[in-house]
Design a protein around this motif. Structure first.
Motif, PDB file in Angstrom:
ATOM      1  N   VAL A 144      -2.888  -9.209 -10.266  1.00  0.00           N
ATOM      2  CA  VAL A 144      -2.619  -8.500  -9.017  1.00  0.00           C
ATOM      3  C   VAL A 144      -1.255  -8.948  -8.497  1.00  0.00           C
ATOM      4  O   VAL A 144      -1.039 -10.131  -8.237  1.00  0.00           O
ATOM      5  CB  VAL A 144      -3.711  -8.762  -7.968  1.00  0.00           C
ATOM      6  CG1 VAL A 144      -3.403  -8.000  -6.688  1.00  0.00           C
ATOM      7  CG2 VAL A 144      -5.078  -8.372  -8.514  1.00  0.00           C
ATOM      8  N   LYS A 145      -0.349  -7.988  -8.335  1.00  0.00           N
ATOM      9  CA  LYS A 145       1.044  -8.321  -8.028  1.00  0.00           C
ATOM     10  C   LYS A 145       1.506  -7.926  -6.631  1.00  0.00           C
ATOM     11  O   LYS A 145       2.554  -8.388  -6.183  1.00  0.00           O
ATOM     12  CB  LYS A 145       1.970  -7.643  -9.052  1.00  0.00           C
ATOM     13  CG  LYS A 145       1.700  -8.046 -10.487  1.00  0.00           C
ATOM     14  CD  LYS A 145       1.897  -9.534 -10.713  1.00  0.00           C
ATOM     15  CE  LYS A 145       1.676  -9.909 -12.180  1.00  0.00           C
ATOM     16  NZ  LYS A 145       1.812 -11.382 -12.402  1.00  0.00           N
ATOM     17  N   GLY A 146       0.757  -7.080  -5.942  1.00  0.00           N
ATOM     18  CA  GLY A 146       1.219  -6.680  -4.625  1.00  0.00           C
ATOM     19  C   GLY A 146       0.231  -5.788  -3.895  1.00  0.00           C
ATOM     20  O   GLY A 146      -0.738  -5.285  -4.472  1.00  0.00           O
ATOM     21  N   VAL A 147       0.507  -5.585  -2.587  1.00  0.00           N
ATOM     22  CA  VAL A 147      -0.360  -4.808  -1.705  1.00  0.00           C
ATOM     23  C   VAL A 147       0.496  -3.825  -0.912  1.00  0.00           C
ATOM     24  O   VAL A 147       1.560  -4.184  -0.404  1.00  0.00           O
ATOM     25  CB  VAL A 147      -1.127  -5.727  -0.727  1.00  0.00           C
ATOM     26  CG1 VAL A 147      -1.992  -4.907   0.220  1.00  0.00           C
ATOM     27  CG2 VAL A 147      -1.963  -6.752  -1.482  1.00  0.00           C
ATOM     28  N   ILE A 148       0.014  -2.585  -0.825  1.00  0.00           N
ATOM     29  CA  ILE A 148       0.666  -1.575   0.011  1.00  0.00           C
ATOM     30  C   ILE A 148      -0.332  -1.142   1.071  1.00  0.00           C
ATOM     31  O   ILE A 148      -1.431  -0.681   0.752  1.00  0.00           O
ATOM     32  CB  ILE A 148       1.128  -0.364  -0.821  1.00  0.00           C
ATOM     33  CG1 ILE A 148       2.085  -0.817  -1.932  1.00  0.00           C
ATOM     34  CG2 ILE A 148       1.808   0.675   0.078  1.00  0.00           C
ATOM     35  CD1 ILE A 148       2.485   0.303  -2.887  1.00  0.00           C
ATOM     36  N   ALA A 149       0.050  -1.305   2.339  1.00  0.00           N
ATOM     37  CA  ALA A 149      -0.854  -1.015   3.456  1.00  0.00           C
ATOM     38  C   ALA A 149      -0.228   0.030   4.360  1.00  0.00           C
ATOM     39  O   ALA A 149       0.766  -0.233   5.041  1.00  0.00           O
ATOM     40  CB  ALA A 149      -1.151  -2.291   4.247  1.00  0.00           C
ATOM     41  N   ASP A 150      -0.813   1.221   4.363  1.00  0.00           N
ATOM     42  CA  ASP A 150      -0.300   2.335   5.152  1.00  0.00           C
ATOM     43  C   ASP A 150      -1.195   2.560   6.369  1.00  0.00           C
ATOM     44  O   ASP A 150      -2.338   2.973   6.242  1.00  0.00           O
ATOM     45  CB  ASP A 150      -0.259   3.600   4.280  1.00  0.00           C
ATOM     46  CG  ASP A 150       0.438   4.777   4.959  1.00  0.00           C
ATOM     47  OD1 ASP A 150       0.495   4.801   6.203  1.00  0.00           O
ATOM     48  OD2 ASP A 150       0.917   5.683   4.237  1.00  0.00           O
ATOM     49  N   ALA A 151      -0.656   2.245   7.553  1.00  0.00           N
ATOM     50  CA  ALA A 151      -1.330   2.517   8.832  1.00  0.00           C
ATOM     51  C   ALA A 151      -2.622   1.741   9.015  1.00  0.00           C
ATOM     52  O   ALA A 151      -3.624   2.275   9.480  1.00  0.00           O
ATOM     53  CB  ALA A 151      -1.594   4.013   8.994  1.00  0.00           C
ATOM     54  N   GLY A 152      -2.621   0.463   8.666  1.00  0.00           N
ATOM     55  CA  GLY A 152      -3.800  -0.363   8.877  1.00  0.00           C
ATOM     56  C   GLY A 152      -3.864  -0.928  10.284  1.00  0.00           C
ATOM     57  O   GLY A 152      -2.843  -1.094  10.960  1.00  0.00           O
ATOM     58  N   TYR A 153      -5.065  -1.238  10.762  1.00  0.00           N
ATOM     59  CA  TYR A 153      -5.226  -1.870  12.069  1.00  0.00           C
ATOM     60  C   TYR A 153      -5.353  -3.380  11.892  1.00  0.00           C
ATOM     61  O   TYR A 153      -5.519  -3.882  10.775  1.00  0.00           O
ATOM     62  CB  TYR A 153      -6.438  -1.307  12.810  1.00  0.00           C
ATOM     63  CG  TYR A 153      -7.712  -1.237  12.011  1.00  0.00           C
ATOM     64  CD1 TYR A 153      -8.531  -2.349  11.853  1.00  0.00           C
ATOM     65  CD2 TYR A 153      -8.104  -0.054  11.389  1.00  0.00           C
ATOM     66  CE1 TYR A 153      -9.700  -2.290  11.115  1.00  0.00           C
ATOM     67  CE2 TYR A 153      -9.275   0.025  10.658  1.00  0.00           C
ATOM     68  CZ  TYR A 153     -10.067  -1.097  10.528  1.00  0.00           C
ATOM     69  OH  TYR A 153     -11.215  -1.045   9.781  1.00  0.00           O
TER      70      TYR A 153
END
Length: 348
Positions: free
Chosen positions: A224-233
């Motif tokens: 696991v190399k990364g995280v993309i978070a779109d519009a999280g609370y």
């Protein structure tokens, strides 16, 4: 004789204040149960063999019965980008995907759709938002990812699609579901030409974004190399507080949420504290790419700003002007797509 004029009242008496306070508290406590049910209860039974064989189109139709306030309407891609939304959704539904299943730690049967790419360079675990579908708003980015050699795992979050579940837990239990999915897909991983396992990325939208941020606080496989978070609370309490005050104009929110939290613990088996991303972002070592629309009134942009500030790993925050909830990739696709692909290149 002139009648004596009564003294004009300048305020409420102590008795009136006490009565009003008691009535107000009773109203808030009384509203807590339906508010809890509204926000968390999915009312979904175990998935039967017949339900399990339903088409993706039939599966999506069942999620459209939920009420729709103005805030939910204007903060959905359909509001301004309906043709594009429907086209990318139809593209996903038309693909030949492999059904995958795991069992959650609390015994639910969870479903995902796996879509391999030719000469894949990475795997992206796609996690949709609150009461969403795996081929809903998240489908808009799916074609770009697949065209750029990404194997895609479309996760049906618990209570959604073909996954079992009764209560939505705002990331508290969903983070463990994603954790299990990551290990499951990594065990099947090994499609690269040199025999090494492909890098894995977590991509989430809205509640899915919060879910992948929470999952990043766990010990994940080295692939696991990364995280993309779109519009999280930031957490469930803040999100419900924003909804209660901003949508329903309720006051005494702390009293309301205190009671809601009790119901969460007793009936749904989790507490609101378990949805807070603070500890996860402090533990996380993976690079994180944050997106948020400046005009989002479903999940306020301040959530992603705060999450970005407390994140201790490598990070980048992109705010898209004039974009509402989950509309960043629609409003400025060039900037959005470039940021995602550059993120892959820098973190592989």
């Amino acid at each position: 004789m002139k009648k004596l004029e009564g003294r004009k009242k300048t305020g409420l008496s102590i008795g009136e204040l006490l009565v009003g306070g008691v009535l107000g508290i009773n109203f808030i406590f009384g509203f807590a149960w339906p508010f809890f049910k509204l926000m968390t209860y999915a009312g979904k039974k175990r998935v039967t063999a017949v339900q399990d064989q339903q088409s993706k189109k039939q599966k999506d139709t069942s999620t459209k019965k939920w009420f729709e306030l103005r805030h939910t309407k204007v903060n959905h891609p359909r509001y301004r980008f309906e043709d594009e939304y429907e086209a990318t959704k139809a593209w996903c539904e038309a693909q030949n995907m492999q059904d995958m299943y795991i069992e959650s730690l609390d015994g639910l049967k969870l479903h995902a759709s796996y879509f391999p790419a030719h000469n894949a360079e990475r795997i992206v675990v796609m996690v949709h938002g609150y009461r969403g579908t795996s081929f809903g708003s998240i489908a808009h980015i799916a074609k770009l990812l697949h065209d750029n050699r990404c194997d895609l795992l479309f996760v049906d979050q618990r209570c959604c699609g073909n996954s079992e579940g009764k209560y939505i837990t705002f990331g508290a239990k969903e983070q463990l579901d994603v954790y299990e999915w990551v290990h499951y897909i990594n065990d099947l991983n090994g499609n690269s030409e040199d025999g090494k396992k492909l890098p894995i990325y977590l991509y989430g939208q809205s509640m899915g974004a919060t879910t992948v941020l929470l999952a990043a606080g766990h010990r994940l496989p080295e692939e696991v190399k990364g995280v993309i978070a779109d519009a999280g609370y930031h957490n469930m309490k803040q999100q419900l507080s924003d909804i209660a005050s901003g949508w329903f104009h309720l006051r005494w929110i702390d009293f309301l949420l205190y009671r809601v939290d009790i119901y969460c613990r007793v009936f749904a088996g989790f507490s609101m504290k378990e949805t807070d991303v603070t500890n996860a972002l402090k533990k996380n070592k993976l690079p994180v790419l944050f997106f948020h629309g400046v005009d989002d009134t479903y999940v306020w942009p301040s959530n992603s700003v705060h999450n970005y500030e407390i994140c201790t790993a490598k990070k980048k925050l992109i705010l898209i002007p004039h974009a509402r909830h989950l509309c960043c990739s629609y409003v400025d696709p060039k900037k959005y797509n470039k940021a995602v692909l550059t993120f892959f290149e820098k973190t592989k």
